[in-house]
Design an enzyme around this catalytic site. Structure first.
Site, PDB file in Angstrom:
ATOM      1  N   GLU A   1      10.083   0.630  10.124  1.00 27.43           N
ATOM      2  CA  GLU A   1      11.122   2.102   9.957  1.00 27.43           C
ATOM      3  C   GLU A   1      10.306   3.303  10.271  1.00 27.43           C
ATOM      4  O   GLU A   1      10.188   3.933   9.805  1.00 27.43           O
ATOM      5  CB  GLU A   1      11.555   1.338   8.942  1.00 27.43           C
ATOM      6  CG  GLU A   1      13.055   2.098   8.748  1.00 27.43           C
ATOM      7  CD  GLU A   1      12.704   3.486   7.376  1.00 27.43           C
ATOM      8  OE1 GLU A   1      13.025   4.477   9.103  1.00 27.43           O
ATOM      9  OE2 GLU A   1      12.900   3.885   6.649  1.00 27.43           O
TER      10      GLU A   1
ATOM     11  N   GLU B   1      10.950  15.948  14.992  1.00 28.65           N
ATOM     12  CA  GLU B   1      10.746  15.359  13.186  1.00 28.65           C
ATOM     13  C   GLU B   1      10.163  16.310  12.733  1.00 28.65           C
ATOM     14  O   GLU B   1       9.109  16.521  12.933  1.00 28.65           O
ATOM     15  CB  GLU B   1      10.624  13.930  13.302  1.00 28.65           C
ATOM     16  CG  GLU B   1      10.393  14.262  11.518  1.00 28.65           C
ATOM     17  CD  GLU B   1      10.846  12.077  11.672  1.00 28.65           C
ATOM     18  OE1 GLU B   1       9.245  11.910  11.479  1.00 28.65           O
ATOM     19  OE2 GLU B   1      11.261  12.080  10.560  1.00 28.65           O
TER      20      GLU B   1
ATOM     21  N   LYS C   1       1.107  -1.667   0.119  1.00 33.32           N
ATOM     22  CA  LYS C   1       0.238   0.058  -0.095  1.00 33.32           C
ATOM     23  C   LYS C   1       0.830   1.368   0.470  1.00 33.32           C
ATOM     24  O   LYS C   1       1.329   1.545   1.085  1.00 33.32           O
ATOM     25  CB  LYS C   1      -1.119   0.366   1.225  1.00 33.32           C
ATOM     26  CG  LYS C   1      -1.946   1.386   1.151  1.00 33.32           C
ATOM     27  CD  LYS C   1      -2.536   1.571   2.531  1.00 33.32           C
ATOM     28  CE  LYS C   1      -2.157   3.031   3.070  1.00 33.32           C
ATOM     29  NZ  LYS C   1      -2.062   4.151   1.844  1.00 33.32           N
TER      30      LYS C   1
ATOM     31  N   CYS D   1      13.757  10.495   6.783  1.00 35.74           N
ATOM     32  CA  CYS D   1      13.746  10.549   7.640  1.00 35.74           C
ATOM     33  C   CYS D   1      15.239   9.923   8.794  1.00 35.74           C
ATOM     34  O   CYS D   1      15.180  10.092   9.829  1.00 35.74           O
ATOM     35  CB  CYS D   1      13.125   8.676   7.850  1.00 35.74           C
ATOM     36  SG  CYS D   1      14.134   7.654   7.203  1.00 35.74           S
TER      37      CYS D   1
HETATM   38  P1  NDP Z   1       1.780   8.532   7.956  1.00 36.68           P
HETATM   39  O1  NDP Z   1       2.861   7.513   9.233  1.00 36.68           O
HETATM   40  O2  NDP Z   1       0.898   8.655   8.591  1.00 36.68           O
HETATM   41  O3  NDP Z   1       2.344   7.468   6.343  1.00 36.68           O
HETATM   42  C1  NDP Z   1       3.223   6.929   6.200  1.00 36.68           C
HETATM   43  C2  NDP Z   1       2.022   5.242   5.948  1.00 36.68           C
HETATM   44  O4  NDP Z   1       0.997   5.195   6.413  1.00 36.68           O
HETATM   45  C3  NDP Z   1       1.319   6.274   4.408  1.00 36.68           C
HETATM   46  O5  NDP Z   1       1.141   4.974   3.425  1.00 36.68           O
HETATM   47  C4  NDP Z   1      -0.064   6.353   4.798  1.00 36.68           C
HETATM   48  O6  NDP Z   1      -1.889   6.227   4.410  1.00 36.68           O
HETATM   49  C5  NDP Z   1      -0.261   4.936   5.862  1.00 36.68           C
HETATM   50  N1  NDP Z   1      -0.965   5.277   7.495  1.00 36.68           N
HETATM   51  C6  NDP Z   1      -1.734   6.335   7.855  1.00 36.68           C
HETATM   52  N2  NDP Z   1      -2.077   5.561   8.544  1.00 36.68           N
HETATM   53  C7  NDP Z   1      -2.338   4.744   8.905  1.00 36.68           C
HETATM   54  C8  NDP Z   1      -2.863   3.586   9.468  1.00 36.68           C
HETATM   55  N3  NDP Z   1      -4.028   4.255  10.665  1.00 36.68           N
HETATM   56  N4  NDP Z   1      -2.799   2.329   9.749  1.00 36.68           N
HETATM   57  C9  NDP Z   1      -1.815   1.991   8.544  1.00 36.68           C
HETATM   58  N5  NDP Z   1      -0.616   2.363   7.841  1.00 36.68           N
HETATM   59  C10 NDP Z   1      -1.508   3.940   7.762  1.00 36.68           C
HETATM   60  O7  NDP Z   1       2.776   9.995   8.056  1.00 36.68           O
HETATM   61  P2  NDP Z   1       2.353  10.774   7.250  1.00 36.68           P
HETATM   62  O8  NDP Z   1       1.914  11.194   5.522  1.00 36.68           O
HETATM   63  O9  NDP Z   1       1.205  11.158   8.071  1.00 36.68           O
HETATM   64  O10 NDP Z   1       3.599  12.100   7.789  1.00 36.68           O
HETATM   65  C11 NDP Z   1       3.247  12.758   9.182  1.00 36.68           C
HETATM   66  C12 NDP Z   1       4.868  12.776   9.334  1.00 36.68           C
HETATM   67  O11 NDP Z   1       5.475  11.025   9.648  1.00 36.68           O
HETATM   68  C13 NDP Z   1       5.927  13.525   8.692  1.00 36.68           C
HETATM   69  O12 NDP Z   1       5.954  14.620   9.242  1.00 36.68           O
HETATM   70  C14 NDP Z   1       6.620  13.002   9.085  1.00 36.68           C
HETATM   71  O13 NDP Z   1       7.343  13.606  10.414  1.00 36.68           O
HETATM   72  C15 NDP Z   1       6.375  11.162   9.571  1.00 36.68           C
HETATM   73  N6  NDP Z   1       7.010  10.931   8.719  1.00 36.68           N
HETATM   74  C16 NDP Z   1       8.555   9.512   8.220  1.00 36.68           C
HETATM   75  C17 NDP Z   1       8.717   9.140   7.606  1.00 36.68           C
HETATM   76  C18 NDP Z   1       9.668   7.903   7.313  1.00 36.68           C
HETATM   77  O14 NDP Z   1      10.296   7.597   7.170  1.00 36.68           O
HETATM   78  N7  NDP Z   1      10.398   7.880   8.673  1.00 36.68           N
HETATM   79  C19 NDP Z   1       7.864   8.834   6.329  1.00 36.68           C
HETATM   80  C20 NDP Z   1       6.624   9.488   6.437  1.00 36.68           C
HETATM   81  C21 NDP Z   1       6.383  10.604   7.325  1.00 36.68           C
HETATM   82  P3  NDP Z   1      -1.990   7.934   3.413  1.00 36.68           P
HETATM   83  O15 NDP Z   1      -0.312   8.659   2.443  1.00 36.68           O
HETATM   84  O16 NDP Z   1      -3.305   6.861   2.865  1.00 36.68           O
HETATM   85  O17 NDP Z   1      -2.309   8.522   4.820  1.00 36.68           O
END
Ligand code: NDP
Length: 507
Positions: A279, A410, A205, A313
């Site tokens: 991660e 972050e 996903k 990240c």
């Molecule tokens: P999320 O953790 O919400 O999104 C990452 C993935 O998880 C997306 O595919 C998202 O889907 C999915 N997801 C969201 N909610 C759920 C859930 N309840 N159960 C399972 N999967 C879920 O990150 P955000 O996009 O909201 O970003 C928010 C913050 O997270 C950023 O500002 C950053 O600080 C951090 N982040 C860190 C990352 C890393 O690589 N460590 C990567 C991305 C974000 P969908 O897109 O459909 O919401």
């Protein structure tokens, strides 16, 4: 590079824009062509090697964050669709994939890697249009590294018995993989390549804002003639990700994203026999000692935090500078920051592209405001941002204290917090003063100091005299709230295998 003379009346931008004779200049536009790319108006879910609508039919819009224009519409999966994808992956696992010898699985992986290389321009352009990252990064980093992961894990597929001496590796079964928007294709490769090499089938996903290279990859899956159901890709909101995680017929969950969602997934999987890799976020320390080669360190600092707009990240978002070199380093850093070209991600000269979404831009802006409100001093170069799109100036804060939010949270944007230290012990203490533990950097010419610092810092990856280096052969992952498990290398392969003596982790 084309140099364009500017009229004398126009104010000279930064000093970097002056030729030796003092004539102001700047780079001429160098946009990458998009002619060779076909983005369909609509994408269905990719299940059993076929694109089809979600049931009931629903979809959502995908935009280009640099222009705010619509790129496509993608299907919005339902709970029933999640089930269909898991059924497809299970069938493929039981009937085909788990029965194939490793050498046959390897052929498919090599084929995928080669096709990705052949179609690399297409992947790079779509990745840039959908994510906002500069084309030179998607072209030179994301796409080649993604292909390299498939090459690397193809090599292991027929050597599992030798990879883990004394163990009898067995595939886990069906893997649910959820990836974020900052490196859409690369995260796909980090997840799918080891899973398939180990003999699992997958449902991926992608993040809702960046599904397009995943659907382009679905084309590659068909082109490589992978058996139906081995790779399935579904799009939908976070809840759909959670449905996938909770599905009883899933054996492995791999997630990259925020710590908040990672914790929810950890709770959802607790008590089941599903194997889990998380991660999550980071707040990396990049530490510069007074004996470091400063010019080299400047490049590492810039790359550490402004690469991919800081949406990384492992970004080096906290810079610790030894006090005796603070002033010269800061001068150099500000001068270098002023040379960064911010703008059209499709321009080959762009260094900093668009933030991935309006929501993320608002988050970055809010945290920057908190830095100002808490008393830190802000520096931003005087660059002109495009009128449309989600752009943010590369930003640097001095006078930051450890309690400031910009030093603790972050930000996931092009924002650097600069702090100082006097002794190595103080540097270690400050570097470790974070709930995260994903990565760190050390700049010094002393090898012994590097080893001492690496041992003392609670970070999964520590770079010495460089930053943000990735290679499929080396494991990547964190401590503390940065998650657990490793991706990449043999560790990343082990995460998709049952290595227990009693088959505890398998079905
Ligand atoms: P999320 O953790 O919400 O999104 C990452 C993935 O998880 C997306 O595919 C998202 O889907 C999915 N997801 C969201 N909610 C759920 C859930 N309840 N159960 C399972 N999967 C879920 O990150 P955000 O996009 O909201 O970003 C928010 C913050 O997270 C950023 O500002 C950053 O600080 C951090 N982040 C860190 C990352 C890393 O690589 N460590 C990567 C991305 C974000 P969908 O897109 O459909 O919401």
């Amino acid at each position: 590079m084309t140099l364009t003379k500017k009229p004398e009346s126009r104010p000279a931008a930064a000093s970097w824009g002056l030729s030796k004779r003092g004539i102001p200049w700047e780079y001429a536009p160098a946009p990458e062509s998009t002619d060779h790319v076909e983005i369909r108006r609509e994408y269905g879910l990719f299940i059993d090697n076929a694109f089809g609508p979600s049931r009931p039919k629903a979809s959502f819009e995908v935009i280009n964050p640099a222009t705010e224009e619509r790129l496509s519409r993608v299907a919005k999966a339902s709970k029933a669709d999640v089930n269909r994808s898991v059924v497809a992956a299970r069938r493929a696992y039981e009937t085909v994939w788990s029965r194939l010898p490793g050498s046959e699985r390897a052929k498919y992986l090599y084929r995928i890697a080669r096709i990705m290389q052949e179609r690399s321009r297409e992947f790079a352009v779509v990745e840039t249009m959908n994510s906002g990252k500069p084309i030179k990064e998607s072209r030179d980093v994301d796409v080649p590294l993604a292909a390299a992961h498939f090459f690397y894990y193809a090599g292991w597929a027929d050597k599992l018995d030798y990879a883990f001496p004394g163990r009898t590796p067995r595939a886990l079964g069906v893997a649910a993989q959820i990836i974020p928007w900052n490196f859409p294709l690369l995260m796909l490769a980090w997840k799918i390549a080891p899973a398939l090499a180990a003999g699992n089938t997958v449902i991926l996903k992608p993040a809702s804002t960046t599904p397009l290279t995943a659907y382009l990859f679905a084309d590659v899956v068909r082109q490589a003639e992978l058996p139906p159901g081995v790779v399935n890709i579904i799009t939908g909101p976070g809840e759909i990700g959670m449905e996938l995680v909770r599905h009883p017929d899933v054996n492995k969950v791999a997630f990259t994203g925020s710590t908040a969602v990672g914790k929810m997934i950890g709770r959802a999987v607790a008590g089941s026999r599903k194997k889990l890799t998380l991660e999550l976020g980071g707040k990396a320390a990049n530490i510069v000692f007074d004996d470091a080669p400063l010019d080299q360190a400047i490049e590492g600092i810039i790359n550490g935090i402004y690469f991919n707009q800081g949406e990384v990240c492992c970004a080096g978002s906290r810079l610790f500078v030894q006090e005796s070199v603070y002033e010269p380093l800061l001068d150099k850093l500000k001068a270098r920051l002023s040379t960064l070209r911010v703008g059209d991600p499709l321009d080959k000269n762009t260094d900093v592209g668009a933030i991935n979404s309006a929501g993320q831009l608002a988050k970055v802006a809010e945290l920057v405001q908190s830095g100002i409100a808490e008393g830190a001093e802000i520096f931003q170069p005087d660059c002109v941002l495009p009128e449309k799109g989600f752009f943010f100036r590369p930003t640097l804060f001095t006078g930051v204290s450890q309690s400031h939010r910009i030093a603790q949270e972050e930000i996931f944007g092009p924002v650097l917090s600069v702090l100082t230290f006097r002794t190595p012990e103080e540097a270690v203490e400050k570097a470790n003063n974070t709930p995260y533990g994903l990565s760190a950097g050390v700049w010094t010419e002393k090898g012994s100091r590097i080893f001492k610092m690496v041992a003392a810092m609670k970070a999964g990856v520590v770079w010495a005299n460089t930053f943000n280096r990735f290679d499929p052969t080396s494991p990547f992952g964190g401590y503390k709230e940065s998650g657990y498990g490793r991706e990449g290398g043999l560790h990343g392969l082990g995460a998709y295998l049952d290595l227990s003596s009693d088959g505890r982790n398998g079905r």
